[in-house]
Each structure stands twice: as structure tokens, then as C-alpha cells.
Design a protein around this motif. Structure first.
Motif, PDB file in Angstrom:
ATOM      1  N   GLN A  93      39.661  32.335  38.913  1.00 32.95           N
ATOM      2  CA  GLN A  93      38.900  33.070  40.060  1.00 32.95           C
ATOM      3  C   GLN A  93      37.346  33.046  40.304  1.00 32.95           C
ATOM      4  O   GLN A  93      36.578  32.108  41.028  1.00 32.95           O
ATOM      5  CB  GLN A  93      39.470  34.783  40.221  1.00 32.95           C
ATOM      6  CG  GLN A  93      40.974  34.405  39.954  1.00 32.95           C
ATOM      7  CD  GLN A  93      41.211  35.930  39.352  1.00 32.95           C
ATOM      8  OE1 GLN A  93      40.222  36.772  39.778  1.00 32.95           O
ATOM      9  NE2 GLN A  93      42.410  36.388  40.674  1.00 32.95           N
ATOM     10  N   GLN A 152      44.842  35.025  47.771  1.00 31.34           N
ATOM     11  CA  GLN A 152      44.472  35.645  48.539  1.00 31.34           C
ATOM     12  C   GLN A 152      43.608  34.364  49.445  1.00 31.34           C
ATOM     13  O   GLN A 152      43.680  34.855  50.587  1.00 31.34           O
ATOM     14  CB  GLN A 152      42.838  35.813  47.535  1.00 31.34           C
ATOM     15  CG  GLN A 152      43.014  37.189  46.571  1.00 31.34           C
ATOM     16  CD  GLN A 152      44.534  38.227  47.335  1.00 31.34           C
ATOM     17  OE1 GLN A 152      43.795  39.256  48.095  1.00 31.34           O
ATOM     18  NE2 GLN A 152      45.338  38.041  46.638  1.00 31.34           N
ATOM     19  N   PRO A 225      36.767  42.132  51.768  1.00 28.19           N
ATOM     20  CA  PRO A 225      36.174  41.984  50.562  1.00 28.19           C
ATOM     21  C   PRO A 225      37.630  41.966  49.617  1.00 28.19           C
ATOM     22  O   PRO A 225      38.302  41.867  49.886  1.00 28.19           O
ATOM     23  CB  PRO A 225      36.083  43.709  49.526  1.00 28.19           C
ATOM     24  CG  PRO A 225      36.771  44.498  49.970  1.00 28.19           C
ATOM     25  CD  PRO A 225      36.875  44.223  52.279  1.00 28.19           C
ATOM     26  N   GLU A 227      37.702  40.813  46.400  1.00 27.96           N
ATOM     27  CA  GLU A 227      37.532  41.823  44.942  1.00 27.96           C
ATOM     28  C   GLU A 227      38.366  42.370  44.342  1.00 27.96           C
ATOM     29  O   GLU A 227      39.068  41.854  43.347  1.00 27.96           O
ATOM     30  CB  GLU A 227      36.107  42.186  44.618  1.00 27.96           C
ATOM     31  CG  GLU A 227      34.626  41.109  44.405  1.00 27.96           C
ATOM     32  CD  GLU A 227      34.427  40.426  46.215  1.00 27.96           C
ATOM     33  OE1 GLU A 227      33.658  40.065  46.175  1.00 27.96           O
ATOM     34  OE2 GLU A 227      34.322  41.470  47.217  1.00 27.96           O
ATOM     35  N   GLU A 228      39.212  42.625  45.316  1.00 31.12           N
ATOM     36  CA  GLU A 228      39.793  43.355  44.745  1.00 31.12           C
ATOM     37  C   GLU A 228      41.709  42.755  44.781  1.00 31.12           C
ATOM     38  O   GLU A 228      42.818  42.764  44.057  1.00 31.12           O
ATOM     39  CB  GLU A 228      40.190  44.905  45.711  1.00 31.12           C
ATOM     40  CG  GLU A 228      41.644  45.620  45.853  1.00 31.12           C
ATOM     41  CD  GLU A 228      41.430  47.027  43.905  1.00 31.12           C
ATOM     42  OE1 GLU A 228      42.370  47.009  43.316  1.00 31.12           O
ATOM     43  OE2 GLU A 228      39.972  46.838  43.945  1.00 31.12           O
ATOM     44  N   GLY A 229      41.686  41.981  45.536  1.00 31.68           N
ATOM     45  CA  GLY A 229      42.731  41.024  46.009  1.00 31.68           C
ATOM     46  C   GLY A 229      42.786  40.384  44.208  1.00 31.68           C
ATOM     47  O   GLY A 229      43.809  39.922  44.569  1.00 31.68           O
ATOM     48  N   LYS A 231      41.399  40.749  41.696  1.00 31.88           N
ATOM     49  CA  LYS A 231      41.897  41.319  40.762  1.00 31.88           C
ATOM     50  C   LYS A 231      43.569  41.661  40.763  1.00 31.88           C
ATOM     51  O   LYS A 231      44.067  41.169  39.351  1.00 31.88           O
ATOM     52  CB  LYS A 231      41.196  42.881  40.486  1.00 31.88           C
ATOM     53  CG  LYS A 231      41.266  43.928  39.117  1.00 31.88           C
ATOM     54  CD  LYS A 231      41.183  44.719  39.177  1.00 31.88           C
ATOM     55  CE  LYS A 231      39.098  44.759  39.447  1.00 31.88           C
ATOM     56  NZ  LYS A 231      38.586  45.934  39.493  1.00 31.88           N
ATOM     57  N   VAL A 232      43.930  41.559  41.706  1.00 34.84           N
ATOM     58  CA  VAL A 232      45.492  42.092  41.802  1.00 34.84           C
ATOM     59  C   VAL A 232      46.101  40.900  41.198  1.00 34.84           C
ATOM     60  O   VAL A 232      47.103  40.964  40.838  1.00 34.84           O
ATOM     61  CB  VAL A 232      45.704  42.254  42.581  1.00 34.84           C
ATOM     62  CG1 VAL A 232      47.322  42.578  43.048  1.00 34.84           C
ATOM     63  CG2 VAL A 232      45.479  44.291  43.534  1.00 34.84           C
ATOM     64  N   GLU A 233      45.464  39.886  41.873  1.00 38.21           N
ATOM     65  CA  GLU A 233      45.996  38.266  41.695  1.00 38.21           C
ATOM     66  C   GLU A 233      46.202  37.580  40.089  1.00 38.21           C
ATOM     67  O   GLU A 233      46.938  37.729  39.443  1.00 38.21           O
ATOM     68  CB  GLU A 233      45.359  37.588  41.932  1.00 38.21           C
ATOM     69  CG  GLU A 233      46.553  35.521  42.206  1.00 38.21           C
ATOM     70  CD  GLU A 233      45.006  34.555  42.844  1.00 38.21           C
ATOM     71  OE1 GLU A 233      45.486  34.465  44.008  1.00 38.21           O
ATOM     72  OE2 GLU A 233      44.255  34.383  42.056  1.00 38.21           O
ATOM     73  N   ASN A 235      45.854  39.929  37.181  1.00 39.00           N
ATOM     74  CA  ASN A 235      46.848  40.829  36.780  1.00 39.00           C
ATOM     75  C   ASN A 235      48.450  40.435  36.786  1.00 39.00           C
ATOM     76  O   ASN A 235      50.041  40.479  36.650  1.00 39.00           O
ATOM     77  CB  ASN A 235      46.613  42.477  37.412  1.00 39.00           C
ATOM     78  CG  ASN A 235      45.622  42.425  35.992  1.00 39.00           C
ATOM     79  OD1 ASN A 235      44.920  42.694  35.442  1.00 39.00           O
ATOM     80  ND2 ASN A 235      45.188  44.020  37.771  1.00 39.00           N
TER      81      ASN A 235
END
Length: 263
Positions: A93, A152, A225, A227-229, A231-233, A235
């Protein structure tokens, strides 16, 4: 700077071509990611470079996905293994996100299959011009999910409904169909891919490149943003390895068979 898996050619009007040359299939590995990141740094800092094109030296493949055999090896049940897989996802990513945030226009010149990771890199570019091959997020056919930003970026590009359909069905799109739905900006005759990409790149290069970079930054903020998406992806990508679906899907892939997830 010397590179092991790519070449950089600086052409007329400030257009620089990054050509991925990583036999046999332009698979994503650590060295390729390091080379791509270094290339972004080099070309960002070079004021003579106004537009960047990402292309492939492979006749039939733009970019393949990650090392699938490595994923099988990494799907064991050792403690913390899923965290390592999430880190691998986050690494890809971060590499592709360098192109999405590069303060200059970036064009993907797609001369062959851009499936899985290849589609994810292409979507991280500002523009996609496609000559031949197929494009799509095909990870679900292997019992995986896109793990290099695909969930995303496709959702942002096409909307939730179409992205869900394409990801769930692992659909492979021809260039014309991809153009129709907006996954690529332009489908062209394969013989004209380089010349058409060059012409478009030179049109951009004549424009206000600094302002384009600022507009690009503002557009990213307007989308919210990412970035949070991501991170979820990462994990969620790791969590796929907690089931037997990747083992089934990847084993079928290597045997050139269709995966059977239902007994």
C-alpha cells in the motif's frame, strides 16, 4: 541511480518513463517496491521532469500481483503470523501510495494484464491508458481480498456498488469495457499505446505542473483521508489467512484450475 527491476528514460518535454522490467512476470517483491519508491523520489526532486509514465517491458503483463507462493507459506498458524501478513499488505500500500501522492501527473500505460496488484498500481496513478490485456481486482478468486489499496481506490473511482460487484466477482475487464465504466480513462489500439500516451503526457507537460500537484493534493483531501481505509484493508487482508480459503484458491491457481470453495 541504478535500478534492478526498472529503467527510467527521460524523454522530450519533461516526460519521464518508468518501465518495469522484472522477469518473468513483473511480480511485486521487495526489490521492485524499493526501486519504485526510489524512482518516485528521484523524479519528484528532478525539476526537469514534469510528467511521469509507468509502463512495462513485458509483452503481455503490466504488473503481476505479489508472490503467491510466499503467501501460502505465510498462511501458517504460527503466533503473530497474521500481523506479518498485514505488514506485507501495508508495505505494498505504501509503495503504491507514493504514486498517488506524487506532486506531478502520473500516467499508467497499460500494455497487458493488470490484474490484482497490477490493477492496484494502475489505480494509484492519475490516469490510465490501456492498449490490451485485462484489468481487474481478481483476488477473491483466490480466497483473498485486494491488499495493496484496491478496496479503497476502486470504491473511490467507481462508487461502492460497482466496486463491490467487480471485487466480489473478480471480474477481468477488457480495455473497452474498463473505459466504459471509468476504470481506465482511454482504451487505444495496442500499436498506438506508446504514441497516444506520449501525446497525452506532452499535453499535460505543457500545463501548469506545479498547480496540478497542488490540485492533486486538494483532490485527495476532498475524497477524505485514505489512511484509515488502507489500515482496515491490510488487517482484513491478513484475516483472510485465518480461514482455509486462500489455501484452496492458491492451490487451484498453481494447478491452473478453478477454485472450488463450496464442497
Amino acid at each position: 541511480m541504478s535500478y534492478q527491476t526498472i529503467t527510467i528514460e527521460k524523454r522530450a518535454k519533461g516526460v519521464a518513463w518508468i518501465t518495469v522490467d522484472h522477469p518473468p512476470a513483473n511480480a511485486i517483491g521487495e526489490q521492485l517496491m524499493q526501486d519504485l519508491e526510489a524512482a518516485v523520489d528521484e523524479l519528484t526532486e528532478d525539476d526537469t521532469v514534469r510528467v511521469v509514465v509507468v509502463a512495462s517491458a513485458h509483452e503481455k503483463i503490466f504488473l503481476a500481483g505479489a508472490d503467491l507462493k510466499g503467501m501460502i507459506h505465510n498462511s501458517g498458524d504460527a503466533d503473530g503470523e497474521e500481523d506479518m501478513i498485514a505488514r506485507q499488505s501495508a508495505r505494498m500500500q505504501a509503495c503504491f501510495n507514493r504514486f498517488a501522492t506524487m506532486p506531478k501527473p502520473v500516467i499508467a500505460a497499460i500494455n497487458g494484464h493488470a490484474l490484482g496488484g497490477g490493477c492496484e498500481l494502475a489505480m494509484a496513478c492519475d490516469f490510465r491508458i490501456m492498449g490490451k490485456g485485462r484489468i481487474g481486482l481478481t483476488e477473491l478468486s483466490l480466497g483473498l481480498i485486494p491488499g495493496a489499496g484496491g478496496t479503497q481506490r476502486m470504491t473511490r473511482l467507481l462508487g461502492r456498488a460497482k466496486a463491490t460487484e467487480l471485487i466480489f466477482t473478480a471480474k477481468r475487464l477488457e480495455a473497452k469495457e474498463a473505459e466504459t465504466i471509468g476504470l481506465v480513462h482511454r482504451s487505444v489500439d495496442p500499436d498506438d499505446l506508446e504514441s497516444d500516451t506520449t501525446a497525452f503526457a506532452e499535453v499535460l507537460a505543457k500545463g501548469a505542473i506545479h498547480a496540478m500537484g497542488l490540485a492533486k493534493r486538494a483532490i485527495h483531501v476532498a475524497e477524505g483521508p485514505i489512511e484509515e481505509g488502507l489500515k482496515v484493508e491490510a488487517n482484513a487482508f491478513s484475516d483472510t489467512f485465518m480461514t482455509d480459503e486462500p489455501s484452496i484458491g492458491l492451490a487451484a491457481f498453481f494447478q491452473k484450475e478453478k477454485a472450488q470453495f463450496l464442497d
